[in-house]
Design an enzyme around this catalytic site. Structure first.
Site, short mmCIF file in Angstrom:
data_model
loop_
_atom_site.label_atom_id
_atom_site.label_comp_id
_atom_site.label_asym_id
_atom_site.label_seq_id
_atom_site.Cartn_x
_atom_site.Cartn_y
_atom_site.Cartn_z
CD GLU A 54 73.56 3.51 -25.36
OE1 GLU A 54 72.54 4.08 -25.81
OE2 GLU A 54 74.69 4.03 -25.40
CG ASP A 65 71.68 8.11 -33.18
OD1 ASP A 65 72.43 7.97 -32.20
OD2 ASP A 65 70.61 7.48 -33.32
#
Length: 264
Positions: A54, A65
């Site tokens: 990724e 995140d």
């Protein structure tokens, strides 16, 4: 149960799974700590035998995140990271390395660019799909249709909080692979894989025939070993960044090799 036609990403993953029981997907935030460091990380991933990567486009509010990636996103943006540098880096990486590369980011960035241009640019850069954690399935139909015109796989997310009905609907739309989150919350914190994860993954298995990735809290080689039999892809994100910062370049290379060793 049904699924959309396969893509080149899914075909690649299935071929890899013929040779080993588990694949490894790793992650980096483009521009953090620098593009030069990013390239060294990719070289280490390639040398270790990572199966899928990724590349995250930095965003100001990366809601999926944890703290380490929030800081990485912020610092990369402050350093001037934007679309053009991102795509140039992604294209160089796709041309240089054998593993497939998928975009990771947030939908506001895609909206600003426009769905048609976004998909065209990903395809031109040689990328194979994208992960947009904040894009609901119900609002993804236009982007999904455009993506498949470019042989890109929209990678959807399955969560332990999803009902079976919801998992089934995600599964019907899935292609490439599905990103299954081992727990609620954000990335970074270690996950106890003994706490309901096997049951959740079985629910995901019944929802779709495409390969399943498992992420959120997979931090060590032992964690990767424990993913065997649960998922097709172990996803390691924050722990890679931590390894770079705490162990340096050589330590990072050994860290990647240790993770890959547990997939064979």
């Amino acid at each position: 149960m049904s699924a959309v036609p396969g893509t080149s990403l899914e075909s690649h993953l299935r071929r890899r799974l013929e040779d080993k029981p588990l694949l490894l997907m790793t992650h980096l935030v483009v521009g953090y700590p620098s593009l030069e460091a990013n390239w060294t990380m990719l070289e280490a991933m390639d040398a270790a035998g990572v199966d899928l990567v990724e590349l995250q486009l930095p965003f100001s509010e990366p809601i999926a995140d944890g703290p380490a990636f929030v800081k990485a996103n912020h610092d990369a943006i402050e350093a001037g990271m934007g679309w053009e540098v991102y795509f140039d880096f992604a294209a160089r990486a796709a041309a240089r390395f054998s593993f497939p590369i998928v975009f990771m980011g947030y939908y506001n960035s895609v909206f600003q660019m426009g769905a048609q241009r976004y998909c065209a640019r990903l395809a031109e850069a040689g990328m194979k799909g994208f992960i947009l954690p904040d894009l609901p399935l119900e609002e993804a139909s236009q982007l999904t249709a455009l993506a498949r015109e470019h042989d890109l796989s929209p990678v959807f997310i399955m969560s332990p909080t999803n009902s079976q009905e919801r998992l089934n609907e995600i599964g019907r739309q899935a292609s490439g692979f599905v990103y299954c989150t081992a727990r609620r919350g954000v990335t970074g914190r270690k996950t106890d894989l003994s706490q309901g994860v096997a049951e959740f993954m079985q629910r995901c298995r019944t929802a779709t025939p495409v390969p399943l990735g498992l992420g959120f809290g997979i931090r060590t080689a032992a964690d990767v070993r424990n993913v065997r039999g649960l998922a097709d892809i172990a996803i390691v994100g924050t722990a890679g960044l931590d390894a770079w910062q705490e162990l340096g370049e050589e330590g990072y290379r050994l860290f990647m090799k240790g993770l890959v060793a547990e997939t064979c």
